[in-house]
Design an enzyme around this catalytic site. Structure first.
Site, mmCIF file in Angstrom:
data_model
loop_
_atom_site.group_PDB
_atom_site.id
_atom_site.type_symbol
_atom_site.label_atom_id
_atom_site.label_comp_id
_atom_site.label_asym_id
_atom_site.label_seq_id
_atom_site.Cartn_x
_atom_site.Cartn_y
_atom_site.Cartn_z
ATOM 1 N N GLY A 1 0.633 -1.065 0.683
ATOM 2 C CA GLY A 1 0.594 0.367 0.135
ATOM 3 C C GLY A 1 0.994 1.173 0.037
ATOM 4 N N ASP B 1 0.652 1.680 8.754
ATOM 5 C CA ASP B 1 0.794 1.364 10.226
ATOM 6 C C ASP B 1 1.568 1.376 11.236
ATOM 7 O OD1 ASP B 1 -1.211 0.595 8.128
ATOM 8 O OD2 ASP B 1 -0.730 -1.628 7.822
ATOM 9 N N ARG C 1 -23.451 7.134 14.918
ATOM 10 C CA ARG C 1 -23.036 6.992 13.474
ATOM 11 C C ARG C 1 -21.588 7.131 13.450
ATOM 12 N NH1 ARG C 1 -27.821 8.295 13.200
ATOM 13 N NH2 ARG C 1 -28.961 9.551 11.933
ATOM 14 N N HIS D 1 -8.897 5.117 3.393
ATOM 15 C CA HIS D 1 -7.645 5.081 2.085
ATOM 16 C C HIS D 1 -7.684 6.821 2.389
ATOM 17 C CE1 HIS D 1 -9.139 1.153 0.495
ATOM 18 N NE2 HIS D 1 -7.485 1.218 0.033
ATOM 19 N N GLN E 1 -6.615 7.845 4.525
ATOM 20 C CA GLN E 1 -5.354 8.234 5.478
ATOM 21 C C GLN E 1 -3.825 7.749 4.719
ATOM 22 O OE1 GLN E 1 -6.351 5.777 9.165
ATOM 23 N NE2 GLN E 1 -8.161 4.700 7.788
HETATM 24 O O1 F6P Z 1 -1.017 -1.547 4.888
HETATM 25 C C1 F6P Z 1 -1.189 -0.119 4.881
HETATM 26 C C2 F6P Z 1 -3.007 -0.016 4.647
HETATM 27 O O2 F6P Z 1 -3.544 0.862 4.366
HETATM 28 C C3 F6P Z 1 -3.760 -0.836 6.293
HETATM 29 O O3 F6P Z 1 -4.328 0.056 6.939
HETATM 30 C C4 F6P Z 1 -4.890 -1.072 5.633
HETATM 31 O O4 F6P Z 1 -5.535 -2.837 6.341
HETATM 32 C C5 F6P Z 1 -3.920 -1.907 3.878
HETATM 33 O O5 F6P Z 1 -3.687 -1.218 3.623
HETATM 34 C C6 F6P Z 1 -5.504 -1.685 3.265
HETATM 35 O O6 F6P Z 1 -5.543 -1.923 1.890
HETATM 36 P P1 F6P Z 1 -5.963 -1.965 -0.160
HETATM 37 O O7 F6P Z 1 -4.822 -0.672 -0.130
HETATM 38 O O8 F6P Z 1 -5.582 -3.377 -0.090
HETATM 39 O O9 F6P Z 1 -7.188 -1.640 0.780
#
Ligand code: F6P
Length: 359
Positions: free
Chosen positions: A10, A139, A277, A283, A285
């Protein structure tokens, strides 16, 4: 020296800063740099390997994403493709990858990646590829480095989001639940949750009791605070329960976490009667410009990785320790992930600030 660089897994804010530092540091030694597109795919598919010069890395330090592209579906040891009948075929293409690397006259690889990508780098190094790893991930779960670049930027984004939820939660007397990334660790949730004064923070390292979470909401209600903010890491687990995973997993990719936020929100609403809610920040983040901290860390790691290549110190990762960049064997890095230590002063601080951790 013909140096190769790639970005795997990622994306994270700061990847482009590492690439820039690698290219310029290599140039200062009179070396050439080549970027492998989309992890290792560029060596195994038509996606290619591109020369990277001064002009290619101009003005990219502050840009999110990666100019090389990335993927979390390109493990050469478990390459998944579709057969003639539509069925999935899994094969080990690592020998082919190493042959392609050598055919192109490449001498060393700087592999920028998270836990999964560093694992692949480690296995390739064991098979003879000269590799130096650079840890990246929002992470913050890579062992051997106090912090990964991308984490600080993700925490800033999450903190701002929780701040924004505060006013709407208070205006409507609601409970707002926010689900954050972090995979099997609670670094993002803990750091942003404390910084944005959440009332409850649930992390994978500490299985939670939903009644304790509701007790906190009720306690606040009894004190006239008719709203609450609950931060849930995507990997958080109820006591005796299991992690919530998404069903839409693609072949060759890792299991995707997500959904616990909605479950927690529903349980709070049912048990307390409060209007609740849930927001899944997702993403967002991973996007945006890296913070100053992440830019500097990324640039330092990129330059240090080239120094490691110059010293022919392969099979290592560069990381942050006591504010300095150090090298450590990939052997030590890939055996475990870095979890939030429950005895850390950060966890103690959360408790002392009367933030419920649901335990
Ligand atoms: O490892 C980074 C991360 O953003 C994690 O926090 C999350 O679980 C995962 O990648 C999400 O992956 P994808 O982009 O495949 O949805």
């Amino acid at each position: 020296m013909r140096l190769a660089v790639n970005t795997g897994g990622g994306d994270a804010p700061g990847l482009n800063a590492v690439i820039r530092a690698v290219v310029l540091t290599a140039l200062s030694r009179g070396w050439e740099t080549f970027g492998i597109r989309r992890g290792y795919r560029g060596l195994l598919t038509g996606e290619g390997v591109v020369p990277l010069g001064r002009e290619d890395v101009r003005g990219i330090t502050h840009l999110g994403g990666t100019i090389l592209g990335t993927t979390n579906r390109g493990n050469p040891f478990r390459w998944v493709s579709e057969g003639a009948d539509g069925a999935e075929i899994e094969e080990d293409r690592s020998d082919e990858l190493i042959a392609a690397f050598r055919e192109r006259g490449l001498d060393a690889l700087i592999a920028i990646g998270g836990e999964g990508s560093l694992h692949i780098a480690h296995r390739l190094w064991k098979k003879g590829l000269p590799i130096v790893g650079v840890p990246k991930t929002i992470d913050n779960d890579v062992s051997g480095t106090e912090q990964t670049f991308g984490f600080d930027s993700a925490v800033s984004t999450a903190t701002e989001a929780i701040d924004k939820l505060h006013s709407t939660a208070e205006s409507h007397d609601r409970v707002m639940v926010i689900e954050l990334m972090g995979r099997n660790t609670g670094w993002i949730a803990l750091h942003s949750g404390i910084s944005a004064t959440a009332d409850v923070i649930l992390i994978p390292e500490l299985p939670f009791d939903i009644e304790k979470v509701c007790d906190k909401v009720r306690l606040r209600e009894s004190r006239g605070r008719r709203f609450s903010l609950v931060v849930v890491a995507e990997g958080a687990v109820p006591k005796g329960g299991t992690q919530v995973v998404r069903e839409d997993r693609k072949a060759g990719s890792a299991e995707r976490l997500g959904g616990i936020g909605n479950q927690v929100a529903q349980a709070i609403a049912e048990r307390t009667g409060k209007e609740t809610r849930c927001l899944v920040l997702g993403h967002l983040q991973r996007g945006g410009t890296p913070t100053t901290f992440d830019r500097l860390l990324a640039l330092r790691l990129g330059a240090a990785a080239v120094r490691a290549v110059a010293h022919r110190d392969f099979g290592c990762m560069v990381g942050l320790s006591a504010q300095s960049i150090v090298r450590l064997p990939l052997d030590d890095v890939v055996s475990r992930i870095k979890r939030v230590p429950l005895e850390s002063d950060t966890v103690c601080t959360a408790r002392e600030l009367e933030i419920s951790l649901g335990d």
